[in-house]
Design a protein around this motif. Structure first.
Motif, PDB file in Angstrom:
ATOM      1  N   VAL A  66       0.838  -1.202   0.000  1.00 36.35           N
ATOM      2  CA  VAL A  66       0.000   0.000   0.000  1.00 36.35           C
ATOM      3  C   VAL A  66       0.874   1.254   0.000  1.00 36.35           C
ATOM      4  CG1 VAL A  66      -1.631   1.341   1.404  1.00 36.35           C
ATOM      5  CG2 VAL A  66      -2.000  -1.100   1.051  1.00 36.35           C
ATOM      6  N   TYR A  67       1.935   1.255   0.815  1.00 30.92           N
ATOM      7  CA  TYR A  67       2.836   2.404   0.870  1.00 30.92           C
ATOM      8  C   TYR A  67       3.502   2.635  -0.487  1.00 30.92           C
ATOM      9  CZ  TYR A  67       6.890   5.250   1.823  1.00 30.92           C
ATOM     10  OH  TYR A  67       7.846   6.225   1.758  1.00 30.92           O
ATOM     11  N   LEU A  68       4.024   1.576  -1.091  1.00 30.21           N
ATOM     12  CA  LEU A  68       4.708   1.718  -2.371  1.00 30.21           C
ATOM     13  C   LEU A  68       3.747   2.138  -3.484  1.00 30.21           C
ATOM     14  CD1 LEU A  68       7.171  -1.295  -2.186  1.00 30.21           C
ATOM     15  CD2 LEU A  68       7.707   1.130  -1.957  1.00 30.21           C
ATOM     16  N   LEU A  69       2.515   1.669  -3.431  1.00 26.91           N
ATOM     17  CA  LEU A  69       1.524   2.071  -4.422  1.00 26.91           C
ATOM     18  C   LEU A  69       1.204   3.554  -4.281  1.00 26.91           C
ATOM     19  CD1 LEU A  69      -0.398   1.189  -6.686  1.00 26.91           C
ATOM     20  CD2 LEU A  69      -2.094   0.708  -4.924  1.00 26.91           C
ATOM     21  N   ALA A  70       1.033   4.030  -3.042  1.00 28.11           N
ATOM     22  CA  ALA A  70       0.769   5.455  -2.815  1.00 28.11           C
ATOM     23  C   ALA A  70       1.951   6.300  -3.284  1.00 28.11           C
ATOM     24  CB  ALA A  70       0.478   5.704  -1.337  1.00 28.11           C
ATOM     25  N   GLU A  71       3.161   5.836  -3.022  1.00 28.60           N
ATOM     26  CA  GLU A  71       4.357   6.560  -3.446  1.00 28.60           C
ATOM     27  C   GLU A  71       4.448   6.605  -4.967  1.00 28.60           C
ATOM     28  OE1 GLU A  71       7.856   8.739  -2.637  1.00 28.60           O
ATOM     29  OE2 GLU A  71       6.193   8.146  -1.358  1.00 28.60           O
ATOM     30  N   LYS A  72       4.108   5.500  -5.613  1.00 23.40           N
ATOM     31  CA  LYS A  72       4.150   5.467  -7.077  1.00 23.40           C
ATOM     32  C   LYS A  72       3.114   6.423  -7.664  1.00 23.40           C
ATOM     33  CE  LYS A  72       3.704   2.603 -11.071  1.00 23.40           C
ATOM     34  NZ  LYS A  72       4.372   1.565 -11.746  1.00 23.40           N
ATOM     35  N   LEU A  73       1.927   6.469  -7.089  1.00 26.70           N
ATOM     36  CA  LEU A  73       0.908   7.396  -7.578  1.00 26.70           C
ATOM     37  C   LEU A  73       1.348   8.847  -7.390  1.00 26.70           C
ATOM     38  CD1 LEU A  73      -2.345   5.661  -6.299  1.00 26.70           C
ATOM     39  CD2 LEU A  73      -1.534   5.831  -8.655  1.00 26.70           C
ATOM     40  N   ARG A  74       1.972   9.150  -6.251  1.00 26.06           N
ATOM     41  CA  ARG A  74       2.443  10.511  -5.994  1.00 26.06           C
ATOM     42  C   ARG A  74       3.529  10.893  -7.001  1.00 26.06           C
ATOM     43  NH1 ARG A  74       6.559  13.147  -3.842  1.00 26.06           N
ATOM     44  NH2 ARG A  74       7.685  11.256  -3.303  1.00 26.06           N
ATOM     45  N   LEU A  75       4.459  10.001  -7.230  1.00 29.82           N
ATOM     46  CA  LEU A  75       5.544  10.290  -8.161  1.00 29.82           C
ATOM     47  C   LEU A  75       5.054  10.395  -9.603  1.00 29.82           C
ATOM     48  CD1 LEU A  75       8.417   8.085  -6.706  1.00 29.82           C
ATOM     49  CD2 LEU A  75       8.226  10.571  -6.654  1.00 29.82           C
ATOM     50  N   SER A  76       4.065   9.581  -9.977  1.00 31.49           N
ATOM     51  CA  SER A  76       3.556   9.666 -11.351  1.00 31.49           C
ATOM     52  C   SER A  76       2.809  10.976 -11.570  1.00 31.49           C
ATOM     53  CB  SER A  76       2.678   8.470 -11.688  1.00 31.49           C
ATOM     54  OG  SER A  76       1.436   8.564 -11.050  1.00 31.49           O
ATOM     55  N   SER A  77       2.086  11.456 -10.552  1.00 32.31           N
ATOM     56  CA  SER A  77       1.417  12.757 -10.711  1.00 32.31           C
ATOM     57  C   SER A  77       2.441  13.877 -10.771  1.00 32.31           C
ATOM     58  CB  SER A  77       0.418  12.995  -9.592  1.00 32.31           C
ATOM     59  OG  SER A  77       1.074  13.233  -8.372  1.00 32.31           O
ATOM     60  N   GLU A  78       3.513  13.767  -9.998  1.00 29.76           N
ATOM     61  CA  GLU A  78       4.582  14.767 -10.041  1.00 29.76           C
ATOM     62  C   GLU A  78       5.259  14.749 -11.407  1.00 29.76           C
ATOM     63  OE1 GLU A  78       8.680  15.439  -7.605  1.00 29.76           O
ATOM     64  OE2 GLU A  78       6.918  14.845  -6.436  1.00 29.76           O
ATOM     65  N   LEU A  79       5.463  13.579 -11.964  1.00 26.20           N
ATOM     66  CA  LEU A  79       6.055  13.447 -13.287  1.00 26.20           C
ATOM     67  C   LEU A  79       5.146  14.053 -14.352  1.00 26.20           C
ATOM     68  CD1 LEU A  79       8.356  12.272 -15.027  1.00 26.20           C
ATOM     69  CD2 LEU A  79       7.036  10.162 -15.142  1.00 26.20           C
ATOM     70  N   LYS A  80       3.844  13.817 -14.228  1.00 25.41           N
ATOM     71  CA  LYS A  80       2.891  14.371 -15.184  1.00 25.41           C
ATOM     72  C   LYS A  80       2.916  15.899 -15.150  1.00 25.41           C
ATOM     73  CE  LYS A  80      -1.031  12.255 -15.664  1.00 25.41           C
ATOM     74  NZ  LYS A  80      -2.405  11.771 -15.451  1.00 25.41           N
ATOM     75  N   LYS A  81       2.986  16.477 -13.933  1.00 27.94           N
ATOM     76  CA  LYS A  81       3.074  17.939 -13.811  1.00 27.94           C
ATOM     77  C   LYS A  81       4.366  18.456 -14.425  1.00 27.94           C
ATOM     78  CE  LYS A  81       0.382  18.327  -9.570  1.00 27.94           C
ATOM     79  NZ  LYS A  81       0.453  18.606  -8.122  1.00 27.94           N
ATOM     80  N   GLY A  82       5.470  17.746 -14.194  1.00 24.54           N
ATOM     81  CA  GLY A  82       6.746  18.150 -14.772  1.00 24.54           C
ATOM     82  C   GLY A  82       6.728  18.105 -16.287  1.00 24.54           C
ATOM     83  N   LYS A  83       6.129  17.057 -16.849  1.00 23.71           N
ATOM     84  CA  LYS A  83       6.043  16.955 -18.305  1.00 23.71           C
ATOM     85  C   LYS A  83       5.185  18.063 -18.890  1.00 23.71           C
ATOM     86  CE  LYS A  83       6.946  12.056 -18.990  1.00 23.71           C
ATOM     87  NZ  LYS A  83       6.428  10.766 -19.461  1.00 23.71           N
ATOM     88  N   ALA A  84       4.087  18.410 -18.209  1.00 18.91           N
ATOM     89  CA  ALA A  84       3.231  19.503 -18.678  1.00 18.91           C
ATOM     90  C   ALA A  84       3.991  20.823 -18.635  1.00 18.91           C
ATOM     91  CB  ALA A  84       1.967  19.588 -17.829  1.00 18.91           C
TER      92      ALA A  84
END
Length: 118
Positions: A66-84
C-alpha cells in the motif's frame, strides 16, 4: 534485475521454510491472545505461533504494498506535472524563436556606438 528479484524471492522462501522446519516444535505451541481496552476485554481462541508469524509477515507485505503504491501514484502525478511544465516551456521557446526580429530593438551595437552614429 528480474533475476535478482527471483533469486531474492527464492532465498526468502528458503530461509522462511528453514525457520519453520527448525522451530516446528516451538511454533506449534498455541497461545491465547488477550486485549483489555477501555474496560472491555477481548480474548481470542487458541492459535499456534506459526499462524501469528505468518499473519504478521502477510500484514507487513500488504502495508509495504500500500505504501509503495501510494508513493508510485504521488511520483507519477509529479512526473505528469513536470512533463506539462516542460511542454509549456518548449511551446514558449518555439513561439519566441518564430517571432520576427526588429532591427531597431535588437542590434549588436553597444549603446556608445549607437550614440556616436549620425
Amino acid at each position: 534485475m528480474k533475476y535478482l528479484r527471483v533469486i531474492a524471492l527464492i532465498l526468502l522462501f528458503f530461509f522462511s521454510m528453514l525457520f519453520f522446519v527448525q522451530n516446528h516444535e516451538l511454533l506449534s505451541t498455541t497461545v491465547r491472545l488477550h486485549l483489555e481496552l477501555f474496560g472491555a476485554e477481548f480474548e481470542s481462541r487458541e492459535i499456534p505461533y506459526y499462524l501469528i508469524v505468518l499473519l504478521a509477515f502477510v500484514a507487513g507485505g500488504f502495508i509495504s504494498l500500500v505504501y509503495l503504491l501510494a508513493e508510485k501514484l504521488r511520483l507519477s502525478s509529479e512526473l505528469k506535472k513536470g512533463k506539462a511544465q516542460i511542454k509549456d516551456l518548449e511551446e514558449e521557446v518555439n513561439s519566441l524563436r518564430n517571432m520576427p526580429l526588429d532591427d531597431e530593438n535588437y542590434t549588436s551595437e553597444t549603446p556608445e556606438q549607437q550614440e556616436s552614429r549620425p
